[in-house]
Each structure stands twice: as C-alpha cells, then as structure tokens.
Design a protein around this motif. Structure first.
Motif, PDB file in Angstrom:
ATOM      1  N   MET A  84       0.783  -1.299   0.009  1.00 33.31           N
ATOM      2  CA  MET A  84      -0.122   0.050   0.097  1.00 33.31           C
ATOM      3  C   MET A  84       0.715   1.323   0.018  1.00 33.31           C
ATOM      4  SD  MET A  84      -2.802   0.905   2.903  1.00 33.31           S
ATOM      5  CE  MET A  84      -3.321   2.624   2.674  1.00 33.31           C
ATOM      6  N   PHE A  85       2.078   1.155   0.876  1.00 34.03           N
ATOM      7  CA  PHE A  85       2.857   2.399   0.907  1.00 34.03           C
ATOM      8  C   PHE A  85       4.169   2.313   0.326  1.00 34.03           C
ATOM      9  CE2 PHE A  85       0.028   2.458   4.512  1.00 34.03           C
ATOM     10  CZ  PHE A  85      -0.691   3.664   4.423  1.00 34.03           C
ATOM     11  N   ALA A  86       4.621   3.198  -0.444  1.00 29.06           N
ATOM     12  CA  ALA A  86       5.802   3.280  -1.026  1.00 29.06           C
ATOM     13  C   ALA A  86       7.234   3.238  -0.119  1.00 29.06           C
ATOM     14  CB  ALA A  86       5.825   4.295  -2.231  1.00 29.06           C
ATOM     15  N   ALA A  87       7.112   4.237   0.899  1.00 27.13           N
ATOM     16  CA  ALA A  87       8.388   4.472   1.698  1.00 27.13           C
ATOM     17  C   ALA A  87       7.881   4.273   3.092  1.00 27.13           C
ATOM     18  CB  ALA A  87       8.639   5.924   1.235  1.00 27.13           C
ATOM     19  N   GLY A  88       8.840   4.142   3.873  1.00 30.61           N
ATOM     20  CA  GLY A  88       8.946   4.480   5.397  1.00 30.61           C
ATOM     21  C   GLY A  88       8.847   3.004   6.095  1.00 30.61           C
ATOM     22  N   ASP A  89       8.633   3.100   7.508  1.00 29.11           N
ATOM     23  CA  ASP A  89       8.428   2.028   8.195  1.00 29.11           C
ATOM     24  C   ASP A  89       6.852   1.846   8.567  1.00 29.11           C
ATOM     25  OD1 ASP A  89      11.197   1.379   8.255  1.00 29.11           O
ATOM     26  OD2 ASP A  89      11.461   2.522   9.921  1.00 29.11           O
ATOM     27  N   LEU A  90       6.521   0.568   8.527  1.00 26.90           N
ATOM     28  CA  LEU A  90       5.132   0.502   8.853  1.00 26.90           C
ATOM     29  C   LEU A  90       5.099   0.295  10.497  1.00 26.90           C
ATOM     30  CD1 LEU A  90       4.120  -2.280   6.372  1.00 26.90           C
ATOM     31  CD2 LEU A  90       3.734  -0.042   6.230  1.00 26.90           C
ATOM     32  N   GLU A  91       4.001   0.953  10.797  1.00 27.69           N
ATOM     33  CA  GLU A  91       3.810   1.182  12.372  1.00 27.69           C
ATOM     34  C   GLU A  91       2.446   0.481  12.726  1.00 27.69           C
ATOM     35  OE1 GLU A  91       5.762   3.048  14.391  1.00 27.69           O
ATOM     36  OE2 GLU A  91       6.751   4.117  12.968  1.00 27.69           O
ATOM     37  N   THR A  92       2.424  -0.141  13.978  1.00 27.31           N
ATOM     38  CA  THR A  92       1.191  -0.663  14.481  1.00 27.31           C
ATOM     39  C   THR A  92       0.670   0.378  15.461  1.00 27.31           C
ATOM     40  OG1 THR A  92       1.905  -3.086  14.386  1.00 27.31           O
ATOM     41  CG2 THR A  92       0.041  -2.373  16.113  1.00 27.31           C
ATOM     42  N   VAL A  93      -0.371   0.837  15.030  1.00 30.59           N
ATOM     43  CA  VAL A  93      -1.114   2.034  15.854  1.00 30.59           C
ATOM     44  C   VAL A  93      -2.180   1.494  16.508  1.00 30.59           C
ATOM     45  CG1 VAL A  93      -2.327   4.095  15.563  1.00 30.59           C
ATOM     46  CG2 VAL A  93      -0.473   3.759  14.145  1.00 30.59           C
ATOM     47  N   VAL A  94      -2.492   1.764  17.823  1.00 33.14           N
ATOM     48  CA  VAL A  94      -3.818   1.308  18.798  1.00 33.14           C
ATOM     49  C   VAL A  94      -4.533   2.433  18.751  1.00 33.14           C
ATOM     50  CG1 VAL A  94      -4.296   0.339  20.784  1.00 33.14           C
ATOM     51  CG2 VAL A  94      -2.190  -0.291  19.793  1.00 33.14           C
ATOM     52  N   ARG A  95      -6.092   2.362  18.399  1.00 33.51           N
ATOM     53  CA  ARG A  95      -7.182   3.302  18.489  1.00 33.51           C
ATOM     54  C   ARG A  95      -7.507   3.295  19.869  1.00 33.51           C
ATOM     55  NH1 ARG A  95     -12.406   1.821  16.255  1.00 33.51           N
ATOM     56  NH2 ARG A  95     -12.529   0.717  18.337  1.00 33.51           N
ATOM     57  N   ILE A  96      -7.774   4.278  20.421  1.00 28.94           N
ATOM     58  CA  ILE A  96      -8.363   4.000  21.864  1.00 28.94           C
ATOM     59  C   ILE A  96      -9.527   5.082  21.727  1.00 28.94           C
ATOM     60  CG2 ILE A  96      -8.122   4.916  24.229  1.00 28.94           C
ATOM     61  CD1 ILE A  96      -4.841   4.983  23.708  1.00 28.94           C
ATOM     62  N   ARG A  97     -10.739   4.407  21.824  1.00 31.26           N
ATOM     63  CA  ARG A  97     -11.944   4.934  21.888  1.00 31.26           C
ATOM     64  C   ARG A  97     -12.796   5.038  23.244  1.00 31.26           C
ATOM     65  NH1 ARG A  97     -15.403   3.338  16.888  1.00 31.26           N
ATOM     66  NH2 ARG A  97     -14.060   5.124  16.116  1.00 31.26           N
ATOM     67  N   PRO A  98     -12.948   6.167  23.702  1.00 34.73           N
ATOM     68  CA  PRO A  98     -13.886   6.609  24.819  1.00 34.73           C
ATOM     69  C   PRO A  98     -14.883   5.983  24.600  1.00 34.73           C
ATOM     70  CG  PRO A  98     -13.679   8.516  23.647  1.00 34.73           C
ATOM     71  CD  PRO A  98     -13.235   7.577  22.655  1.00 34.73           C
ATOM     72  N   PRO A  99     -15.415   5.470  26.058  1.00 31.59           N
ATOM     73  CA  PRO A  99     -16.654   4.768  26.083  1.00 31.59           C
ATOM     74  C   PRO A  99     -17.923   5.908  25.693  1.00 31.59           C
ATOM     75  CG  PRO A  99     -15.813   5.158  28.155  1.00 31.59           C
ATOM     76  CD  PRO A  99     -14.775   5.458  27.150  1.00 31.59           C
ATOM     77  N   GLN A 100     -19.175   5.452  25.269  1.00 32.76           N
ATOM     78  CA  GLN A 100     -20.209   6.190  25.064  1.00 32.76           C
ATOM     79  C   GLN A 100     -20.815   6.394  26.467  1.00 32.76           C
ATOM     80  OE1 GLN A 100     -22.401   3.621  22.293  1.00 32.76           O
ATOM     81  NE2 GLN A 100     -21.267   4.266  20.414  1.00 32.76           N
ATOM     82  N   ARG A 101     -21.692   7.384  26.470  1.00 29.71           N
ATOM     83  CA  ARG A 101     -22.339   7.691  27.692  1.00 29.71           C
ATOM     84  C   ARG A 101     -23.818   7.592  27.703  1.00 29.71           C
ATOM     85  NH1 ARG A 101     -18.488   8.713  31.577  1.00 29.71           N
ATOM     86  NH2 ARG A 101     -16.589   9.168  30.863  1.00 29.71           N
ATOM     87  N   ASP A 102     -24.373   7.137  28.778  1.00 30.11           N
ATOM     88  CA  ASP A 102     -26.067   7.201  28.927  1.00 30.11           C
ATOM     89  C   ASP A 102     -26.480   8.705  29.002  1.00 30.11           C
ATOM     90  OD1 ASP A 102     -25.673   7.643  31.661  1.00 30.11           O
ATOM     91  OD2 ASP A 102     -26.322   5.652  32.279  1.00 30.11           O
ATOM     92  N   PRO A 103     -27.658   8.825  29.270  1.00 31.91           N
ATOM     93  CA  PRO A 103     -28.353  10.341  29.055  1.00 31.91           C
ATOM     94  C   PRO A 103     -28.058  10.585  30.591  1.00 31.91           C
ATOM     95  CG  PRO A 103     -29.885   8.766  28.427  1.00 31.91           C
ATOM     96  CD  PRO A 103     -28.856   7.922  28.841  1.00 31.91           C
TER      97      PRO A 103
END
Length: 104
Positions: free
Chosen positions: A1-20
């Motif tokens: 997919m990418f032509a240059a650079g080092d591939l990284e493992t990125v971790v997505r941190i999603r905050p919890p949803q909130r109730d009313p």
C-alpha cells in the motif's frame, strides 16, 4: 500500500459512550489495533507563555476502512495522540489522520 517508510502498529483508543445521565455504557469504547500504518512526524511548537508545554503534530496513513473518528485517540510509538479534526478518507488509497501530542 505504501511506497516508503517503516510500517507502524497504531492502537486506536475509543472513549466509552455515555448514557443520558453521563455514565459510561459498559462494553462501549476500548482499543483496536490498526496494523501496517505509516506515521509522518510533523512540526512541534513550544508555548512561550511561561508554560512548559510542547505541541507535536503528525499524520497517520492507514488502510482504507480504518475505523477512526475525531473523538478517538491513537497510541503511536508509545505516546497517546489526539485526533485533530475528521479523518480524511481517500477511497482505495486509505485514510489520512492528523494527530497532535500535547506535553507539559
């Protein structure tokens, strides 16, 4: 997919949803591994108002369909960055995510 650079493992941190009532909804939020991303470090800026604060910008290039929103944070190289604005989706080319790290 990418032509240059080092591939990284990125971790997505999603905050919890909130109730009313503002309480976190169990089972919402959490972490998701985004493999094979590119990370392009950007410029940094020191705040000159007497604070020991440094802002560091960067861009993550992820695979098409990467599930990242503007409210997420990303762990990159051991540091947690805020997503800045809405990720740009370029179809089959992938997803471009602008991030910012604020220290101090």
């Amino acid at each position: 997919m990418f032509a240059a650079g080092d591939l990284e493992t990125v971790v997505r941190i999603r905050p919890p949803q909130r109730d009313p009532f503002g309480d976190p909804i169990p089972g919402s939020g959490g972490e998701l591994v985004l493999p094979d991303c590119l990370f392009a470090p950007g410029p940094s800026a020191e705040m000159l108002n007497g604070a020991n604060q440094v802002d560091v910008d960067g861009t993550v290039y992820a695979h098409p369909g990467a599930d990242v929103t503007e409210t997420d944070r990303l762990r990159i190289r051991g540091e947690v960055y805020e997503v800045v604005g809405r990720p740009r989706r370029w179809g089959r080319a992938g997803v471009e995510i602008v991030v910012r790290l604020v220290t101090g």
